[in-house]
Motif scaffolding. Structure first.
Motif: not given
Length: 85
Positions: A1-6, A42-45
């Motif tokens: 998953m893409t991280g918070r930094q990304d 988040r919607h991408l699960e």
């Protein structure tokens, strides 16, 4: 998953596209972009890399156990003689 930094980097890029006259709104826009991007992710699960790695390890252990049990069943089946009663 893409991280918070990304997500923060993407939000910053989007804010950089806003005309300079709206500089006061940059902070609010960045927060809004960040929230919208995070919600979309988040919607991408999607799962995190850590969650994926944990499940990969669980699967590897499960496969090894299944192979052990298959071998044991085969040995037990080979040891059972068919009864001709």
């Amino acid at each position: 998953m893409t991280g918070r930094q990304d997500i923060d980097q993407i939000a910053q890029r989007l804010v950089s596209l806003v005309p300079p006259g709206l500089a006061d709104a940059h902070k609010d826009l960045r927060a809004n972009f960040r929230d919208i991007l995070a919600q979309g992710m988040r919607h991408l699960e999607l799962v995190t890399r850590e969650e994926f790695d944990v499940q990969t390890q669980v699967l590897a252990r499960t496969r090894a156990r299944v192979e052990e049990l298959e071998k044991r069943v085969a040995e037990l089946e080979a040891g059972v003689s068919p009864s001709g009663t």
